[in-house]
Enzyme design. Structure first.
Site, PDB file in Angstrom:
ATOM      1  N   ASN A  56       0.800  -1.160   0.021  1.00 22.82           N
ATOM      2  CA  ASN A  56       0.017  -0.049   0.074  1.00 22.82           C
ATOM      3  C   ASN A  56       0.872   1.144   0.037  1.00 22.82           C
ATOM      4  O   ASN A  56       1.381   1.519   1.024  1.00 22.82           O
ATOM      5  CB  ASN A  56      -0.807  -0.061   1.313  1.00 22.82           C
ATOM      6  N   SER A  96       2.711  -2.159   9.982  1.00 22.99           N
ATOM      7  CA  SER A  96       4.269  -2.320  10.541  1.00 22.99           C
ATOM      8  C   SER A  96       4.856  -3.724  10.248  1.00 22.99           C
ATOM      9  O   SER A  96       5.772  -4.326  11.104  1.00 22.99           O
ATOM     10  CB  SER A  96       4.615  -1.836  12.030  1.00 22.99           C
ATOM     11  N   HIS A 129      -9.571   1.616   4.058  1.00 24.39           N
ATOM     12  CA  HIS A 129      -8.283   1.775   4.901  1.00 24.39           C
ATOM     13  C   HIS A 129      -8.466   2.842   6.043  1.00 24.39           C
ATOM     14  O   HIS A 129      -9.233   3.658   6.222  1.00 24.39           O
ATOM     15  CB  HIS A 129      -7.213   2.211   4.203  1.00 24.39           C
ATOM     16  N   LYS A 160       0.348   4.194  -0.409  1.00 22.38           N
ATOM     17  CA  LYS A 160      -0.359   5.344   0.213  1.00 22.38           C
ATOM     18  C   LYS A 160      -0.035   6.641  -0.750  1.00 22.38           C
ATOM     19  O   LYS A 160      -0.140   6.615  -1.875  1.00 22.38           O
ATOM     20  CB  LYS A 160       0.163   5.812   1.568  1.00 22.38           C
ATOM     21  N   GLU A 186      -5.990  -4.658  10.266  1.00 20.74           N
ATOM     22  CA  GLU A 186      -4.922  -3.922  10.373  1.00 20.74           C
ATOM     23  C   GLU A 186      -5.256  -2.975  11.636  1.00 20.74           C
ATOM     24  O   GLU A 186      -6.222  -2.128  11.663  1.00 20.74           O
ATOM     25  CB  GLU A 186      -4.866  -2.718   9.343  1.00 20.74           C
ATOM     26  N   GLY A 209       2.122   2.329  10.789  1.00 20.23           N
ATOM     27  CA  GLY A 209       2.989   3.281  10.620  1.00 20.23           C
ATOM     28  C   GLY A 209       3.784   3.584  11.864  1.00 20.23           C
ATOM     29  O   GLY A 209       4.433   4.656  11.851  1.00 20.23           O
ATOM     30  N   GLU A 264      -6.751   5.208   7.193  1.00 20.28           N
ATOM     31  CA  GLU A 264      -6.572   6.348   7.001  1.00 20.28           C
ATOM     32  C   GLU A 264      -7.715   7.111   6.284  1.00 20.28           C
ATOM     33  O   GLU A 264      -7.991   8.291   6.502  1.00 20.28           O
ATOM     34  CB  GLU A 264      -5.087   6.567   6.215  1.00 20.28           C
TER      35      GLU A 264
HETATM   36  P1  PGA Z   1       2.245   0.304   7.588  1.00 17.86           P
HETATM   37  O1  PGA Z   1       1.310   0.432   6.890  1.00 17.86           O
HETATM   38  O2  PGA Z   1       3.045  -1.054   6.922  1.00 17.86           O
HETATM   39  O3  PGA Z   1       3.462   1.455   7.147  1.00 17.86           O
HETATM   40  O4  PGA Z   1       2.168   0.102   8.980  1.00 17.86           O
HETATM   41  C1  PGA Z   1       0.183  -0.452   6.610  1.00 17.86           C
HETATM   42  C2  PGA Z   1      -1.169   0.050   6.022  1.00 17.86           C
HETATM   43  O5  PGA Z   1      -1.452   1.041   6.310  1.00 17.86           O
HETATM   44  O6  PGA Z   1      -1.629  -0.691   5.072  1.00 17.86           O
END
Ligand code: PGA
Length: 255
Positions: A13, A216, A98, A15, A170, A176, A100
């Site tokens: 992903n 992560s 997601h 982003k 998630e 993140g 976010e």
């Molecule tokens: P990350 O993000 O691996 O940077 O924690 C995962 C995601 O948001 O899909």
């Protein structure tokens, strides 16, 4: 539940990262490193990078996906992109729901459900994201939250259409932040999601559902997370932007 029934899926992903030129470069870096992968490899990239990603991925085993889509087929929705537009580009995958999007752009369980249905109707496969906030985990309501998100997101989705659904668990507190859920925590909640699928559909559908962990996941913890019975892959943010790291995760999923 037989893990062998399910092919592992590792999806990046990206982003809001990378220009089209940078996209070409990164896909070209990733491709030779993952050419022998024994799992599905997907890169979900920003809308403006989709074309460059598709061109760079031609003739490789990397599939390209988008990071969101709107629920209407067309119309007065300034700034939005429809599922049909994505499908018309020959894309197969789209991330929906997601955290976010939920956190910063007013996405709700109901709008997630609408987007899921539109994506399915357009023939896309959805990577549906669910996950609890830190406060919710601390309150001990993780299972309830994740179950509810899953149930609402799949409202109106038939058993046959489940082949177009991948679920990504998630935990929001792990995204993140460098804080990964332990492999046991990830396995437990992926198991809860599998039980929800069994409850609303049947055991067979639950056994076939690919459920990823995201938050992560990196080249160091991927092995342990992916060894768990209910964890069938990963949705990778930060580590998907570095070819060697992403490739190592794919290697772990191919074992
Ligand atoms: P990350 O993000 O691996 O940077 O924690 C995962 C995601 O948001 O899909």
């Amino acid at each position: 539940m037989n893990k062998q029934l399910r092919k592992a899926i590792i999806a990046g992903n990206w982003k809001m990262n990378k220009t089209p030129a940078e996209t070409t470069k990164l896909i070209e870096e990733i491709a030779p490193l993952v050419k022998n992968a024994d799992c599905t490899v997907i890169a979900c990239v920003p809308f403006v990078d989709l074309h460059a990603a598709q061109e760079a991925a031609k003739g490789t085993n990397i599939e390209i996906g988008a990071e969101n889509c709107h629920w209407a087929t067309s119309g007065a929705f300034t700034g939005e992109i429809s599922a049909d537009m994505l499908a018309s580009m020959g894309l197969k995958y789209v991330i929906i729901g997601h955290s976010e999007r939920r956190q910063y752009f007013g996405e709700t369980d109901v709008t997630v459900n609408n987007r899921v249905k539109a994506a399915i109707a357009a023939g896309l496969t959805v990577i549906l994201c669910v996950g609890e906030l830190l406060e919710q985990r601390e309150q001990g309501i993780t299972s309830e939250i994740v179950s509810l998100q899953t149930k609402i997101a799949l409202q109106g989705v038939s058993k046959e259409q489940l082949s177009q659904i991948v679920i990504a668990y998630e935990p929001v507190w792990a995204i993140g932040t460098g804080k990964t859920a332990t492999a046991d925590q990830a396995d437990e909640v992926c198991g809860v999601i599998r039980d929800v699928i069994a409850e609303i559909y049947d055991i067979e559908s639950a056994g076939k559902m690919t459920i990823q962990y995201g938050g992560s996941m990196n080249e160091q913890n991927a092995d342990e997370l992916l060894s768990k019975i209910h964890v069938d892959g990963g949705l990778i943010g930060g580590a998907s932007l570095v070819a060697e790291k992403f490739a190592k995760i794919i290697e772990a999923a191919s074992k």
